[in-house]
Write a protein that holds these residues in place. Structure first.
Motif, short mmCIF file in Angstrom:
data_model
loop_
_atom_site.label_atom_id
_atom_site.label_comp_id
_atom_site.label_asym_id
_atom_site.label_seq_id
_atom_site.Cartn_x
_atom_site.Cartn_y
_atom_site.Cartn_z
N ALA A 130 -4.76 -4.75 4.35
CA ALA A 130 -3.52 -5.53 4.30
C ALA A 130 -3.74 -6.88 4.96
N ALA A 131 -4.38 -6.88 6.13
CA ALA A 131 -4.58 -8.13 6.85
C ALA A 131 -5.44 -9.09 6.04
N ARG A 132 -6.45 -8.53 5.38
CA ARG A 132 -7.34 -9.40 4.61
C ARG A 132 -6.61 -10.00 3.41
N HIS A 177 -5.97 -10.02 15.42
CA HIS A 177 -4.59 -9.60 15.15
C HIS A 177 -4.43 -8.11 14.90
N ILE A 178 -5.49 -7.45 14.47
CA ILE A 178 -5.35 -6.04 14.11
C ILE A 178 -6.16 -5.15 15.06
N PHE A 196 -1.43 -17.92 8.39
CA PHE A 196 -2.71 -18.50 8.00
C PHE A 196 -2.53 -19.67 7.05
N HIS A 200 -6.16 0.89 5.75
CA HIS A 200 -5.25 0.04 4.99
C HIS A 200 -4.77 -1.16 5.80
N LEU A 201 -4.74 -1.01 7.14
CA LEU A 201 -4.30 -2.14 7.96
C LEU A 201 -5.27 -3.31 7.80
N ARG A 221 -10.01 -13.28 12.63
CA ARG A 221 -8.57 -13.14 12.79
C ARG A 221 -8.14 -11.70 12.62
N PRO A 257 -5.26 -5.44 19.22
CA PRO A 257 -4.01 -4.78 19.63
C PRO A 257 -4.07 -3.26 19.47
N TYR A 274 1.91 -3.51 10.36
CA TYR A 274 1.18 -3.63 11.62
C TYR A 274 2.01 -3.02 12.74
N PHE A 279 0.83 -1.20 0.00
CA PHE A 279 0.00 0.00 0.00
C PHE A 279 0.87 1.25 0.00
N ALA A 282 -6.01 -13.15 6.38
CA ALA A 282 -6.77 -13.23 7.63
C ALA A 282 -8.26 -13.11 7.34
#
Lengths: 357, 306
Positions: free
Chosen positions: B196-198, B210-211, A102, B192-193, B206, B214, A87, A81, B202
């Motif tokens: 990104a995770a998807r 995880h996002i 995963f 965007h987090l 999840r 936290p 994270y 991005f 995730a």
């Protein structure tokens, strides 16, 4: 690796159409750049490929399988991005290894693979740091590593270099291109920077207002821009555009008249925009008369701003003649074969047409 | 700089101090420090209904620690009540509401948040009255009407499950506070987090694990500490719905203090009990401060004050 195909794909947010019906094929292993100004729908298209946005209509196919209903997590894509989207609560190692969490992979192997990819993009020294402790360039590399770690079929890059400084951008450009050639992953780069697109990609897709304006190699874009929009958008300094009318083999504009012809039949008639590339204009004893208004030295080249019978013209000289001064009367000429003409009404290129002094 | 200007600046600083900090200091003194001082003073007297303090005595403390047979049970009930309300509603349910309403389209999400805010906006007496009607032990009660329709025998919630009742009644109000704080915290996570995770593989739960969690760790800590303290000292809904009953089964500590002081007129003894509540509250907040590492949450001020 994947062959990507878009069939009549559209995206609308309520009444606002972000992407008009689009057909597109990206071959396996190809590096394609989607180029266009902000708001042209290029990122929307990328996010549709990622599965983050669902197309309003049409079909997205990877290797012939329709992907519309497939969730992002099951598409096996890597994405970088613009903001990197690392994270914040994980260190670099965990960030890179996150996509492997995963997959049914032993933890030790996941860590080993993450470290391998980290070495590939030169962040193996930073594995224990948090994203907030990294510079922009380092974050960019980590984001790239995270996108690559699961060996995706498709790598999507959303303006990945726009937050880097000029020198770093140059290095990353070369590195990403080399990496893509080495891994052979089908890669789609979204950018608004024409230089990024032309230097990195095998093929460029130029978009404007949700529509594809032109698809081609960097060379196609340079010598055969499909539309006025592309002509204005590509090239630095941009093309000189002269508006006029074509009548009986003459191109009439303001105070001047040029010869008008075509390699494909009769010379065009009606409203015409002539494109004259700054670097193809040369000073000479004859040609279009004008006066130098300003001189902009650009290092190896010099840009002259001229006031001529055709209107304002930019002339780019690669071997500047030091004797030229502001206010000097000059003549410029050009090669008819290198001119491009556009229909003023449709804003598309008139194939084969040319103008000459 | 001339001496004159320096004195003038010093005076300005002092005026600023008084103007900006004065009102807050005054309020703090009047409504927080003074009551504690008065409470401590009264705790060492034998003040009763007549409001006359006769003599200095340790009698109240002796009674509290050695002779009050209700005290231990009240403390146990308070512990269950606070922990239960926090664990099921004020933190967990508030979090679930925030997660669900932020995942919904914004209009639907806003609607459901507004619904959950209603109990907080309605006067407590009205809210308590609605509960009284809902739990009515006869077939007129709302819950029993539903039970009847489903063929379940009617229930006397107030007598059979009084603790469940006060936890639910308080939780329905308390959850909205967490919901609002968590909602804004979730909204402030860069989009965007999630993207990104998807794409990193995730699925929905999840991503939350995880996002989202936290990222909203601090708001969760804050709500836990804040709600613990407010649950410790609040008793109005319990008082209105069950009045601490049946018998003493829902008399939490704060209500017990109130009853001793104002219903039995034992002001001095009430003050002594209240003092213990202050000690418990301070101890609980200090423990959680350490345990949740809340200090890391605070940032040094970036403004220089002159």
């Amino acid at each position: 690796m994947a062959r990507v195909e878009l069939k009549q794909v559209t995206k609308a947010w309520g009444d606002v159409v972000a992407v008009e019906p689009t057909d597109l094929v990206i071959e396996n292993g190809e590096f394609v750049a989607v180029l266009g100004p902000s708001g042209c729908g290029k990122s929307t298209t990328l996010f549709m490929l990622a599965g983050i946005y669902a197309p309003t209509s049409g079909a997205i196919l990877f290797d012939g399988h329709e992907m519309n209903a497939v969730e992002p997590k099951d598409r096996n894509i890597g994405i970088v991005f613009q903001s990197y989207a690392l994270y914040p609560h994980m260190n670099v190692r965990d960030n890179i290894a996150f996509p492997l969490k995963f997959q049914k992979l032993p933890k030790s192997e996941a860590i080993a693979r993450a470290e391998d990819v980290a070495r590939l993009v030169h962040v193996d020294e930073l594995l224990d740091r948090k994203p907030s402790q990294l510079s922009g360039g380092q974050q960019q590399r980590v984001a790239l590593a995270r996108a690559l770690v699961k060996q995706p079929n498709l790598l999507l890059l959303d303006e990945p270099l726009s937050n880097l400084d000029a020198t770093l951008r140059l290095t990353m450009r070369t590195e990403i291109k080399a990496l893509q050639k080495r891994t052979g992953i089908t890669t789609i780069l979204v950018t608004h920077d024409q230089l990024e697109a032309t230097t990195m990609a095998d093929r460029i897709i130029c978009m404007s207002r949700g529509r594809i304006e032109q698809i081609g190699t960097p060379e196609d874009f340079y010598s055969r821009p499909a539309s006025l929009f592309v002509a204005k958008f590509i090239g630095s300094p941009p093309l000189n555009l002269v508006e006029g009318t074509g009548r009986e083999g003459r191109f009439q504009t303001g105070g001047a008249s040029l010869r008008l012809g075509s390699d494909q039949g009769a010379p065009p008639e009606g409203g015409i925009v002539a494109g004259l590339r700054p670097e193809m204009l040369t000073f000479g004893p004859e040609g279009i008369a004008g006066e130098i208004v300003a001189i902009e030295p650009m290092g190896r080249e010099t840009l002259y701003i001229l006031d001529t019978d055709l209107g304002g013209l930019r002339v780019l000289e690669s071997r500047p003649d030091r004797t030229h001064t502001v206010g000097q009367k000059v003549h410029v000429s050009f090669d008819a074969a290198e001119t491009v003409l556009f229909d003023a009404a449709t804003e598309t290129r008139i194939a084969g047409a040319w103008v000459a002094v | 700089m001339s001496a004159d200007l320096i004195t003038q600046q010093k005076r300005r600083q002092r005026t600023n101090f008084v103007i900006f900090l004065g009102p807050a200091c005054l309020l703090l003194l009047m409504f927080f420090v003074l009551p504690v001082v008065v409470d401590i003073a009264v705790a060492f007297t034998d003040m009763g209904r007549t409001l006359k303090a006769g003599e200095f005595t340790f009698e109240n403390f002796e009674r509290m620690f050695t002779r009050d047979r209700r005290l231990l049970k009240t403390l146990t009930l308070t512990f269950i009540y606070v922990l239960g309300t926090l664990a099921f509603f004020n933190v967990t349910f508030g979090l679930i509401l925030a997660l669900v309403t932020t995942a919904l389209p914004s209009r639907a999400g806003g609607f459901f948040r507004a619904v959950w805010l209603l109990p907080r906006m309605s006067p407590s007496v009205v809210y308590a009255l609605l509960w009284a009607w809902a739990i009515d032990p006869t077939e007129r009660g709302l819950i029993n009407q539903i039970f009847l329709a489903l063929g379940i025998p009617i229930l006397d919630l107030q007598n059979d499950f009084p603790m469940v009742l006060i936890i639910v009644a308080n939780g329905f109000i308390g959850a909205s506070m967490g919901m609002i704080i968590f909602t804004s915290a979730i909204r402030s996570i860069p989009e965007h987090l999630f993207h990104a995770a998807r794409t990193d593989g995730a699925g929905g739960l999840r991503v939350v694990w995880h996002i989202t969690l936290p990222a909203i760790r601090w708001p969760i800590s804050f709500i836990t500490v804040y709600q613990t303290l407010s649950l410790l000292v609040s008793f109005e809904y319990i008082w209105l719905i069950t009045d601490g009953g049946p018998f003493f089964d829902t008399t939490v500590y704060a209500l017990y203090v109130y009853k001793r002081a104002f219903e039995s007129g034992q002001y001095a003894y009430g003050a002594t009990l209240a003092l213990l509540l202050v000690v418990i509250g301070v101890a609980a907040s200090m423990l959680m401060w350490r345990f949740l590492n809340m200090k890391a949450l605070l940032q040094e001020p970036r403004i220089e004050v002159h």
